[in-house]
Design a protein around this motif. Structure first.
Motif: not given
Length: 304
Positions: A155-166, A197-201, A204-216
């Motif tokens: 849901l977080l990703m959906r809303d962020r992508l929508a800001e860019d018209g995606i 995709a990396k930039r958006i990930a 979201l990691e910066k905004a929600q560090p307890k929920q999201v990780v962008s590193k493998m």
């Protein structure tokens, strides 16, 4: 002809099916005949998502408990009517410069693959000879996080992508995670799609560090959802929508509605359980192809 072999005609193509009673999902008693039946019945919505895409298969000749192997190259006994495309093989572990990929554009090819116990079907984000026309955001939960947490991050990703018209369209992976599929213009190369995709990930990691990780790194992932932006690499594939998965039950990578994702984020079933082949056929009969918008293209990604 042996009693366990049957000649059939599929849209004018002659095929020989074998061992239809062989159980490929032992815990569910799901046979190869049922696998072929599923792929035959799901073909109208599956084939458009496979069309013109180089296909990687994962085969389970002795069932999901009996070992498997990845297959990219067309096998030696491939019928002459099966479409193949000779394409570069980036990152090939066998040192090949090119591979003769199977392209499953029609029902006979799909039935032929099912008869080979090619349970899982994986495709790249691009069609043969073209730039990616889809961006995939793979959401992989690190225990104790599970599909519920994937729904929350989706849901977080959906809303962020929508800001860019995606626009983004959700599906389960058929295992523990899920993916968001985003139709894009097909005018940008895989490196640009991955970079976006990396930039958006990372955002979201910066905004929600307890929920999201962008590193493998595995040590960073427990209790979080890993946003795997690298799925957009030209050498990567993603499980196709409606593909079976090798689990205890014949689970399927299942398109979802956003209402279902919201319910899943709140911990309500059935959005947080795997859907089986039988359930998916019923869903498609009622809902049609929830991922049909992927076939219509989308906008360019904003690169900055």
């Amino acid at each position: 002809m042996p009693a366990d072999r049957f000649k059939v005609d599929v849209e004018g193509r002659a095929l020989e099916l074998s061992n239809l009673d062989k159980v490929l999902y032992p815990k569910a008693g799901f046979t190869k005949g049922e696998v072929i039946d599923y792929y035959t019945r799901i073909a109208p919505v599956l084939l458009p998502h496979l069309e013109d895409r180089a296909l990687t298969r994962i085969r389970f000749p002795n069932g999901v408990d009996g070992g498997s192997f990845f297959e990219k190259n067309a096998p030696a006994a491939t019928p002459g009517w099966v479409r193949t495309e000779n394409l570069p093989a980036p990152g090939s572990s066998k040192g090949r410069e090119t591979i003769d990929y199977v392209v499953a554009d029609d029902l006979p090819t799909l039935v032929w693959l099912a008869n080979l116990a090619a349970l899982e079907l994986h495709t790249p984000q691009w069609k043969v000879g073209e730039h990616p026309d889809m961006m995939v955001v793979d959401l992989d939960p690190g225990a104790p996080a599970a599909l519920r947490q994937c729904c929350q991050v989706a849901l977080l990703m959906r809303d962020r992508l929508a800001e860019d018209g995606i626009d983004s369209y959700p599906k389960t992976s058929g295992k523990k995670g899920m993916q968001l599929c985003c139709p894009i213009a097909g005018t940008q190369d895989a490196d640009d799609v991955s970079a976006y995709a990396k930039r958006i990930a990372q955002e979201l990691e910066k905004a929600q560090p307890k929920q999201v990780v962008s590193k493998m790194a595995k040590n960073l992932r427990p209790g979080k959802v890993f946003i795997d932006w690298s799925q957009n690499n030209a050498a990567k594939t993603t499980v196709a929508p409606y593909s079976l998965r090798a689990q205890d039950v014949p689970s399927v990578s299942t398109p979802l509605t956003w209402d279902e994702v919201e319910a899943g984020a709140a911990g309500k079933r059935p959005s947080t359980k795997p859907y089986t082949a039988t359930e998916v056929l019923k869903r498609v009969e009622k809902q049609g192809d929830l991922l049909a918008p992927l076939l219509d293209g989308g906008p360019e990604l904003p690169l900055r």
